[in-house]
Design an enzyme around this catalytic site. Sequence first.
Site, PDB file in Angstrom:
ATOM      1  N   LYS A 291       0.859  -1.186   0.000  1.00  0.00           N
ATOM      2  CA  LYS A 291       0.000   0.000   0.000  1.00  0.00           C
ATOM      3  C   LYS A 291       0.897   1.238   0.000  1.00  0.00           C
ATOM      4  O   LYS A 291       1.822   1.338   0.807  1.00  0.00           O
ATOM      5  CB  LYS A 291      -0.871  -0.034   1.264  1.00  0.00           C
ATOM      6  N   GLU A 378     -20.242  -4.499   9.858  1.00  0.00           N
ATOM      7  CA  GLU A 378     -21.191  -3.676  10.616  1.00  0.00           C
ATOM      8  C   GLU A 378     -22.306  -4.515  11.226  1.00  0.00           C
ATOM      9  O   GLU A 378     -22.751  -4.237  12.351  1.00  0.00           O
ATOM     10  CB  GLU A 378     -21.774  -2.576   9.717  1.00  0.00           C
ATOM     11  N   ARG A 406     -26.094  -1.026   6.420  1.00  0.00           N
ATOM     12  CA  ARG A 406     -25.835  -2.454   6.249  1.00  0.00           C
ATOM     13  C   ARG A 406     -26.329  -3.266   7.445  1.00  0.00           C
ATOM     14  O   ARG A 406     -26.586  -4.453   7.327  1.00  0.00           O
ATOM     15  CB  ARG A 406     -24.335  -2.655   6.048  1.00  0.00           C
TER      16      ARG A 406
HETATM   17  C1  LIG Z   1     -19.435  -1.230   4.545  1.00  0.00           C
HETATM   18  C2  LIG Z   1     -18.198  -0.399   4.629  1.00  0.00           C
HETATM   19  N1  LIG Z   1     -17.609  -0.197   5.819  1.00  0.00           N
HETATM   20  C3  LIG Z   1     -16.499   0.566   5.890  1.00  0.00           C
HETATM   21  C4  LIG Z   1     -15.962   1.121   4.775  1.00  0.00           C
HETATM   22  C5  LIG Z   1     -14.762   2.015   4.864  1.00  0.00           C
HETATM   23  N2  LIG Z   1     -13.604   1.466   4.135  1.00  0.00           N
HETATM   24  C6  LIG Z   1     -13.287   1.883   2.907  1.00  0.00           C
HETATM   25  S1  LIG Z   1     -11.965   1.102   2.283  1.00  0.00           S
HETATM   26  C7  LIG Z   1     -11.770   0.208   3.692  1.00  0.00           C
HETATM   27  C8  LIG Z   1     -10.625  -0.748   3.822  1.00  0.00           C
HETATM   28  C9  LIG Z   1     -10.482  -1.586   2.621  1.00  0.00           C
HETATM   29  O1  LIG Z   1      -9.381  -2.420   2.802  1.00  0.00           O
HETATM   30  P1  LIG Z   1      -9.006  -3.457   1.669  1.00  0.00           P
HETATM   31  O2  LIG Z   1     -10.255  -4.033   1.106  1.00  0.00           O
HETATM   32  O3  LIG Z   1      -8.025  -4.394   2.214  1.00  0.00           O
HETATM   33  O4  LIG Z   1      -8.393  -2.552   0.535  1.00  0.00           O
HETATM   34  P2  LIG Z   1      -7.069  -1.640   0.555  1.00  0.00           P
HETATM   35  O5  LIG Z   1      -7.541  -0.240   0.790  1.00  0.00           O
HETATM   36  O6  LIG Z   1      -6.185  -2.113   1.648  1.00  0.00           O
HETATM   37  O7  LIG Z   1      -6.499  -1.810  -0.785  1.00  0.00           O
HETATM   38  C10 LIG Z   1     -12.761   0.520   4.626  1.00  0.00           C
HETATM   39  C11 LIG Z   1     -12.880  -0.062   5.978  1.00  0.00           C
HETATM   40  C12 LIG Z   1     -16.616   0.887   3.555  1.00  0.00           C
HETATM   41  N3  LIG Z   1     -16.179   1.425   2.417  1.00  0.00           N
HETATM   42  N4  LIG Z   1     -17.714   0.129   3.508  1.00  0.00           N
END
Ligand SMILES: Cc1ncc(C[n+]2csc(CCOP(=O)(O)OP(=O)(O)O)c2C)c(N)n1
Length: 646
Positions: A291, A378, A406
């Site tokens: 990342k 959630e 959700r």
């Molecule tokens: C239902 C929901 N909860 C929380 C989020 C906030 N959120 C956006 S990206 C993310 C982390 C994503 O991590 P990953 O899938 O591993 O992707 P990366 O950013 O590490 O590439 C979160 C918690 C969201 N988008 N949707």
Amino acid sequence: MNEVPGTPPATPLLPTVHGPADIKGLSAAELARLAQEIREELITVTSANGGHIGPNLGVVELTLALHRVFDSPKDHFVFDVAHQGYVHKLLTGRGGEFFRKLRQTGGASGFLYRPESAHDPFGAGHAGTALSAALGMATARDLRGTDEHVVAVCGDAAFTCGITLEALNNVVSATKRLIVILNDNEWSIAKNVGAISRYLNRLSTSRTYNKLHHNIEEFFKSFPVGAEMNRVYHKWKRETKDFIVESSLFEKFGLRYLGPVDGHNLDALLKNLEFAKHCDVPVLIHVLTKKGKGLEAAIEHPEKFHGSGPFDPITGESKKPAAGAPPNYQEVFGQALTRFAKVDPNIVGITGAMPSGTGLSLLAAGVPQQFFDVGIAEEHAVLFAAGMATKGFRPVCAIYSTFLQRAYDQVIHDVALQNLPVTFCMDRAGLSPNDGPTHHGLFDLAYLRCVPNATVMQPKDEDELVDMLHTSLQLPGPGFIRYPRGAGLGVRIKEQPMALPVGHAEVLREGSNIMIWALGNMVQDALKLADRLEAGENISVGVVNARFVKPLDRTLLLSHAACIPLLVTMEDHVLAGGFGSAVLEALQDADCATAVERIGWPDKFVDHGTSVEVLRAAYGLAPDDMRRRVLARWRNLSAERVAADV
Ligand SMILES: Cc1ncc(C[n+]2csc(CCOP(=O)(O)OP(=O)(O)O)c2C)c(N)n1
């Protein structure tokens, strides 16, 4: 960019890429150059506009490889969350000025968005949706008998989501052809949590597994390449690996597991994707990425640069808030909760993978044993809270308004029905302007107002937020507090919070012609509107801070309705089912026909945009629009009353 001294600088490649076809013929060296140019463009644009820089820097090679091997838009890429889709946008004709206005009015959305391009087969913004959607597409393809490929690109944190696991459970029974990319960078927004995350880490660092994988590959590389050899190689590799080391979790779900693959090695990515393309079983490719790759500050601070505001492109330094700037609501919330939790061990804070965004990281630092990050889960967060509440705890679920959607069934079925004392702190209620429709928190009043036992409130400033938290922590049942993104008003926060009388509004300014009932952050706008309405007009306009949407202060409302000709409601929420609707219902129930002008968001999905002000203006909610509307209503009413008197 590295240049050989004395050679003229190479012509930039990125401006020549208008669609995926333009990268098909590039040499390995050119692809590497393009990757570098893409990183530079990502940093230039996000350092100016803010955005999800870390995730995108991590998927540059992966996205290039996907477009090189597959044929979008015929083949479909479904990105989970879709916050890492900037590179995909740059490769699919959305570069240049459009990308330079990323997350701004008229520019590219920060997520995949179907109306934006034929290359976006599925929009997102919320996490955990890619695998289910991709499986649906693959199944539809199978039923239609067409031959396109469907690729789901999921982050490691997507596997903390229930829906992803539900989809995984269905893959083999639904299709024989699906490609899943597990983009494993070990981070959610914060460090990824839970058993699956630990398992992935073991899988990618297991020396036995990886050594075996490498040795088999080297052995087969010594043979002439051919389709048949390739087939035998993979069959053998598959079977030997499964035999010698325990098969991966994904293999138990019926997916062929490939990897782990270095996600910054284009050659390895291309080979694995090519192989997956020809598989006759669903395949999961475990890709390891960094990342923030290409920006030192983002590598050092992955959480901060997951999604960042504008920053210095060289140092990564963020723009500092001006000295004396008011604190953000989430900061005030986090500090207050930590203060309360330190004296009451029954208070616990729960987040679904958003410790910093919600302010709960302050609780994690201050009282770690009373803090829980359950991952992007959630539904589980709310049920987990409900379970703790049955044992005498006072859980506080800090979940953005949009993400609480959700967990709606858990809110009703598990918390409200059993009248359990869970407090919900819903940050980002109202607009999240740069993120757009997936992130605006514009529906919570409508979906909560109808739930029995719920107490629903919104503070007018950050001090009242602390009072509401204190109040909610004493309720016998569920309390819901909504508040907006960003800075409070800068008011003093009382040393001792006050328990607010539930269901009581606060009159801030008396008026005899028009009374504005405003909710939360709209109270300040209401006070300004009242001044503007009175200026140059012979009218008296009052303002009420509604505080509670449920229970509504009916007594005060009806007393106003009895003697004031026009009531105005103001809310940062859709009109349908919101605060204004609650006022109308209360008046109707009392057979009261007082005129009501409702100000709120229309029955539309509100786009992304440069700022709250820009979006309000675009949807007829600028200060002048509101004044014009209320005055027009007042004049009509006055004319009707004069006519009635005649
Ligand atoms: C239902 C929901 N909860 C929380 C989020 C906030 N959120 C956006 S990206 C993310 C982390 C994503 O991590 P990953 O899938 O591993 O992707 P990366 O950013 O590490 O590439 C979160 C918690 C969201 N988008 N949707």
